[in-house]
Design a protein around this motif. Sequence first.
Motif, short mmCIF file in Angstrom:
data_model
loop_
_atom_site.label_atom_id
_atom_site.label_comp_id
_atom_site.label_asym_id
_atom_site.label_seq_id
_atom_site.Cartn_x
_atom_site.Cartn_y
_atom_site.Cartn_z
N VAL A 262 0.84 -1.19 0.00
CA VAL A 262 0.00 0.00 0.00
C VAL A 262 0.88 1.25 0.00
O VAL A 262 1.78 1.38 0.83
N GLY A 263 0.61 2.14 -0.94
CA GLY A 263 1.27 3.43 -0.99
C GLY A 263 0.26 4.54 -0.85
O GLY A 263 -0.95 4.30 -0.85
N MET A 264 0.73 5.76 -0.74
CA MET A 264 -0.18 6.89 -0.59
C MET A 264 0.34 8.08 -1.38
O MET A 264 1.55 8.34 -1.42
N VAL A 265 -0.59 8.79 -2.00
CA VAL A 265 -0.29 10.05 -2.68
C VAL A 265 -1.19 11.11 -2.07
O VAL A 265 -2.41 10.98 -2.09
N ILE A 266 -0.58 12.14 -1.51
CA ILE A 266 -1.33 13.27 -0.96
C ILE A 266 -1.11 14.45 -1.90
O ILE A 266 0.03 14.88 -2.10
N TYR A 267 -2.18 14.92 -2.50
CA TYR A 267 -2.04 16.01 -3.47
C TYR A 267 -2.86 17.22 -3.03
O TYR A 267 -3.89 17.08 -2.36
N ASP A 268 -2.38 18.40 -3.40
CA ASP A 268 -3.11 19.62 -3.10
C ASP A 268 -3.30 20.41 -4.39
O ASP A 268 -3.28 19.85 -5.48
N ASP A 269 -3.45 21.72 -4.27
CA ASP A 269 -3.76 22.53 -5.45
C ASP A 269 -2.58 22.67 -6.41
O ASP A 269 -2.78 23.08 -7.55
N ALA A 270 -1.37 22.36 -5.96
CA ALA A 270 -0.21 22.63 -6.82
C ALA A 270 0.78 21.49 -6.92
O ALA A 270 1.53 21.43 -7.89
N ARG A 271 0.78 20.55 -5.97
CA ARG A 271 1.83 19.53 -5.99
C ARG A 271 1.30 18.24 -5.39
O ARG A 271 0.18 18.19 -4.87
#
Length: 435
Positions: A262-271
Amino acid sequence: MKREDLLILLSFLLVLEGYLGGNVAPALLGVFLLLYLYGLRLVTRIGVSGERAIEGTKLEEGKAVTAALRLRNTGGDVFVRVREETPGFEAEPVEIFLGSGEEKTVTYSIVPRAKGRFTLRPPRAIALDPRGLYVEEFVLGEGLGVLVRPSIEGIRDAVRADHNLRLAEAYRKGAFLGTESLEIKDLREYQHGDDFKRIDWKATARLGELVVKDFLREENADVYIFLDNTSEMRKGIKRAKIDYASTLALQLAANLVSRFRVGMVIYDDARAELLPPGKGPSQVEAIRERLSIRGKGGAMSMRFEFDIRMGEKAREFLGKVLPLRKGRKGPTGVFEGLSLVKNPSYIIFITDLSNPRELYRAIATAVRAHRVMVLSPNPVLFYSGRLDEKTLERLYRAYVERENLLRKFNLLAPTIDLGPSDYLREIMKLEGWGR
């Protein structure tokens, strides 16, 4: 108001001004204008007739058909505008000049937007004399009965939506992740040797020929949890949606690390920030550390406007103009996050769909290489402010808009609507406690 009526009114005003002001000039001008209009009316003749023919009476939803309209001018010179008035059909505007006694045939396209049996209303012609003073309307010909059959693309979308809804239900029962795929890749014509169990009987009945379903073949893959950390997710008066989403992400990871990397990607408005996939308790602790996200004050947006139609060609074009390369910046960092996932994987988006257009594009690209599911905290259900009549009306409008939005996303991937009380129930079902 017609131009003729306006000129008649002006004539009476001139006569009235001459009478009240004791000036004969305006009165004479008004009388002259009335006589001129009367003379024009005597010599102006407007008459248009015609009939429409189309290529067959069996049409396909969304596919243009050519209509031929034969027009006859039985009066003087006129400009003619023709419009179709049948609901559910779109037609090109037609404008043409007809001399006295002239006949012409014009062609234009009619596009049916709904399937079923319809009666095409006769087209309506608006005829205008060259001076623009006199206007007449005419009905051209008679109505025509047509049958609009669903398009292949429409059938595929309906099948995808239906199966995505079933996949969403499978997730609720804990059966989303695994080696056996239920997801349809495409519909195609039956070929000798195909399994009869793959025949789509509804599509076959609509098209009149055998149609079979192609399923995606999948192998064991990593799981990536994509957590939306954009500004809308962090808003909230008492508790932000990101707080609930973080709890769900952690519980999902804790349940899945025993069977999957299991991996995780946390994204926001720019990155976007990637935590590489891993297994075991150490990976759960690593995810827990990454989830130290704080909300921010502010009222949540309740807008879900979304109007986009995207077929396969549009998705191919999108892949060219929006390449998923590392470091790509845009309205959100979701594209950068997808560029970090190199191999076909399971991707679980946790997002409130507050940026639907951008997210739709991202998911439309992701489903080509990955198996995707969307878990969406519903902002309407997370509202914790005061409830008055205006607020309730606004929440209801937001609810209706979001329902339409969810239908569109379900065409791409299984999309589950969640409220604050849903998390424990969903986690229990994943754990097997709710079975």
